[in-house]
Design a protein around this motif. Sequence first.
Motif, short mmCIF file in Angstrom:
data_model
loop_
_atom_site.label_atom_id
_atom_site.label_comp_id
_atom_site.label_asym_id
_atom_site.label_seq_id
_atom_site.Cartn_x
_atom_site.Cartn_y
_atom_site.Cartn_z
N GLU A 287 -3.82 1.79 43.11
CA GLU A 287 -2.89 2.03 44.23
C GLU A 287 -3.35 3.23 45.06
OE1 GLU A 287 1.47 0.59 42.66
OE2 GLU A 287 0.60 2.30 41.70
N LEU A 288 -3.78 4.29 44.38
CA LEU A 288 -4.22 5.50 45.10
C LEU A 288 -5.47 5.20 45.93
CD1 LEU A 288 -3.55 8.19 42.34
CD2 LEU A 288 -2.48 8.07 44.60
N GLU A 289 -6.38 4.44 45.35
CA GLU A 289 -7.60 4.08 46.09
C GLU A 289 -7.26 3.30 47.35
OE1 GLU A 289 -10.58 1.89 43.87
OE2 GLU A 289 -10.78 3.66 42.57
N GLN A 290 -6.41 2.27 47.16
CA GLN A 290 -6.06 1.43 48.31
C GLN A 290 -5.27 2.21 49.35
OE1 GLN A 290 -4.19 -2.32 47.23
NE2 GLN A 290 -5.24 -2.25 45.28
N GLY A 291 -4.31 2.98 48.86
CA GLY A 291 -3.44 3.72 49.78
C GLY A 291 -4.21 4.70 50.65
N LYS A 292 -5.21 5.36 50.03
CA LYS A 292 -5.91 6.41 50.76
C LYS A 292 -7.03 5.87 51.64
CE LYS A 292 -5.62 9.78 47.13
NZ LYS A 292 -6.39 10.67 46.31
N SER A 293 -7.61 4.72 51.23
CA SER A 293 -8.86 4.34 51.91
C SER A 293 -8.74 3.21 52.93
CB SER A 293 -9.89 3.94 50.86
OG SER A 293 -9.43 2.76 50.21
N SER A 294 -7.70 2.42 52.87
CA SER A 294 -7.75 1.19 53.64
C SER A 294 -7.32 1.31 55.10
CB SER A 294 -6.89 0.13 52.97
OG SER A 294 -5.57 0.61 52.92
N GLY A 295 -6.82 2.45 55.50
CA GLY A 295 -6.31 2.57 56.86
C GLY A 295 -5.02 1.80 57.03
N LEU A 296 -4.44 1.45 55.90
CA LEU A 296 -3.21 0.66 55.89
C LEU A 296 -2.01 1.50 56.33
CD1 LEU A 296 -1.84 -1.97 54.93
CD2 LEU A 296 -1.87 -1.06 52.62
N PHE A 297 -2.07 2.79 56.01
CA PHE A 297 -0.92 3.65 56.26
C PHE A 297 -1.12 4.53 57.49
CE2 PHE A 297 -0.58 2.28 51.94
CZ PHE A 297 0.77 2.00 51.84
N ASP A 298 -0.03 4.72 58.22
CA ASP A 298 -0.09 5.57 59.41
C ASP A 298 -0.20 7.04 59.02
OD1 ASP A 298 0.33 3.31 61.03
OD2 ASP A 298 2.49 3.43 60.69
N HIS A 299 0.41 7.40 57.88
CA HIS A 299 0.42 8.81 57.45
C HIS A 299 0.24 8.87 55.94
CE1 HIS A 299 2.11 10.00 61.36
NE2 HIS A 299 2.84 8.89 61.24
N ILE A 300 -0.45 9.93 55.47
CA ILE A 300 -0.58 10.16 54.03
C ILE A 300 -0.06 11.57 53.75
CG2 ILE A 300 -2.20 10.39 52.10
CD1 ILE A 300 -3.94 8.28 53.43
N LEU A 301 0.85 11.67 52.79
CA LEU A 301 1.43 12.97 52.44
C LEU A 301 1.14 13.26 50.97
CD1 LEU A 301 5.05 12.94 53.96
CD2 LEU A 301 3.11 14.32 54.69
N VAL A 302 0.82 14.50 50.65
CA VAL A 302 0.65 14.87 49.25
C VAL A 302 1.95 15.53 48.78
CG1 VAL A 302 -0.65 16.28 47.61
CG2 VAL A 302 -1.82 15.21 49.56
N ASN A 303 2.54 14.97 47.74
CA ASN A 303 3.79 15.55 47.22
C ASN A 303 3.45 16.53 46.09
OD1 ASN A 303 6.40 16.17 46.51
ND2 ASN A 303 6.77 14.23 45.43
N ASP A 304 3.05 17.76 46.52
CA ASP A 304 2.77 18.82 45.54
C ASP A 304 4.06 19.61 45.38
OD1 ASP A 304 1.81 20.79 43.99
OD2 ASP A 304 0.09 21.32 45.24
N ASP A 305 4.30 20.52 46.33
CA ASP A 305 5.60 21.20 46.32
C ASP A 305 6.60 20.28 47.04
OD1 ASP A 305 7.47 23.53 46.19
OD2 ASP A 305 7.31 23.30 48.36
N LEU A 306 7.68 19.96 46.35
CA LEU A 306 8.64 18.97 46.88
C LEU A 306 9.17 19.36 48.25
CD1 LEU A 306 10.29 16.38 46.45
CD2 LEU A 306 11.98 17.75 45.22
N GLU A 307 9.59 20.64 48.40
CA GLU A 307 10.21 21.06 49.66
C GLU A 307 9.22 20.98 50.82
OE1 GLU A 307 13.20 21.50 51.87
OE2 GLU A 307 13.44 21.17 49.72
N THR A 308 7.95 21.37 50.55
CA THR A 308 6.93 21.32 51.60
C THR A 308 6.70 19.87 52.02
OG1 THR A 308 5.88 23.20 50.57
CG2 THR A 308 4.55 22.01 52.17
N CYS A 309 6.60 18.99 51.02
CA CYS A 309 6.36 17.57 51.31
C CYS A 309 7.53 17.00 52.11
CB CYS A 309 6.16 16.81 50.00
SG CYS A 309 5.76 15.08 50.27
N TYR A 310 8.75 17.40 51.73
CA TYR A 310 9.94 16.89 52.43
C TYR A 310 9.94 17.34 53.89
CZ TYR A 310 14.82 16.02 53.58
OH TYR A 310 15.96 15.57 54.18
#
Length: 406
Positions: A287-310
């Motif tokens: 899922e991570l490979e597909q999500g990051k590489s396929s150009g399928l998604f308009d935006h990619i967010l890293v959920n490290d610190d929850l508040e920052t990601c939100y």
Amino acid sequence: MREEAPEFSHDGFHCVSPIELDSKSLGCQTTTIVGEKIFVVGGPDDGEGSCLSVRVFDKSTGKWSVPTILGTKPLPCKGHSAVLLNNDRILILKQDALPDDCTWFLEVDSPFVRDQKKILETEVVAWSKGVKGDGLKPVVISGPSGVGKGTLISKLMNEFPHTFGFSVSHTTRAPRKKEKHGVHYHFTDQITMEKDIREGKFLESAQVHGNLYGTSIEAVEAVTDSGKRCILDIDVQGARSVKASLLDVMSIFICPPSYEDLEKRLRARGTETEEQVQKRLRNATAELEQGKSSGLFDHILVNDDLETCYQNLKTILGLNESSDASNQTSMEGVECSTFQSLTEKNQKVLIHYNSNSLESKTLFVLDVSSLKGGAPGRTRGLSVYAINPFTYSTKGILGNNKEINC
Ligand SMILES: Nc1nc2c(ncn2[C@@H]2O[C@H](COP(=O)(O)OP(=O)(O)O)[C@@H](O)[C@H]2O)c(=O)[nH]1
Ligand SMILES: Nc1ncnc2c1ncn2[C@@H]1O[C@H](COP(=O)(O)OP(=O)(O)O)[C@@H](O)[C@H]1O
């Protein structure tokens, strides 16, 4: 634009041909000709208002049929008017409806309907509610199990309860302790769900971690029809299907800071057995490979610190701390109770009122030149404006027009 058609009979329900109907005594019914077909909307009034049923007469075969009707159906109304637009959809204006429920489109030959006809191998029509302005695209949120999708979505829905609505998916997996049927998922069984998928009720469906999941068209439309922006929490396969569908969405992929963090979160949540955790972690790599590489998604967010990601999610969604962008889709200002008929020319639809009320009423024009979206989902891009009936002539705006009365 009325034409003779023989008597309609289906399941014991009889109705005379459209030409013979008297709308006063039998309730509101409109007929619209699209190529070789005549679409009849509405039927005899049963005292509770017309249910806007749909029947089709095929001139080439001389046969009536009741089509498969997709999309959320409009609530019954006292009457309606209809006018054909672009040869592929019928604009239906309901009488005595609430302002945000009066404009509907019955798609009869749109790209979505043509696709569904091929899949279902039957006559298909689809309802789509019209909304003023561009509306906001539904949001697809994907990411591996345990990454924090549900947590982020809950935060969004708590902070903006009037803006966002959750698309409640169907699944064959068993409910978790705190999950409620109809709120978190529609919990169902494989046979029922497969039947519904075959019948075209689903926008997308996929086998995920050994269970069947799917988004019904109704789930998305229930949210959009409540005037809210729809959020879909679906896997990468589902995101791909939605992207290939005619639903125009914004897609966001959520990544964990590391595989180890993902494993920790999944175990700490404590909702899965060890076997299920292992399966979800194995699937996460792909899922991570597909999500990051396929150009399928308009935006990619890293959920490290929850508040920052939100906060980053809110920025992507165009939200700032003080604005709740609800109610962008209402049709306030449009009086739906007293109009009599519609006239269409050059992508503008004039709403005619009865002569008694004309002096005191403003006339409205629906500009349908920039329609976007449509079934499955709402039809956006509808613009409504008022004109003064004493300074504009109908001919001046619309030229030699055609008129379809209720
Ligand atoms: N394709 C698709 N995936 C879905 C749907 N609903 C949920 N999912 C995905 O199925 C996966 C498993 O969901 P769930 O069992 O609730 O586990 P969780 O994601 O770990 O909370 C997640 O990736 C969801 O995004 C759906 O309607 N369609
Ligand atoms: N940024 C984060 N940091 C640490 N824990 C998190 C973070 N985001 C979510 N979690 C926790 O991780 C677990 C999985 O989150 P959840 O929202 O259920 O994931 P998903 O819906 O993607 O399966 C939950 O226990 C949640 O509280």
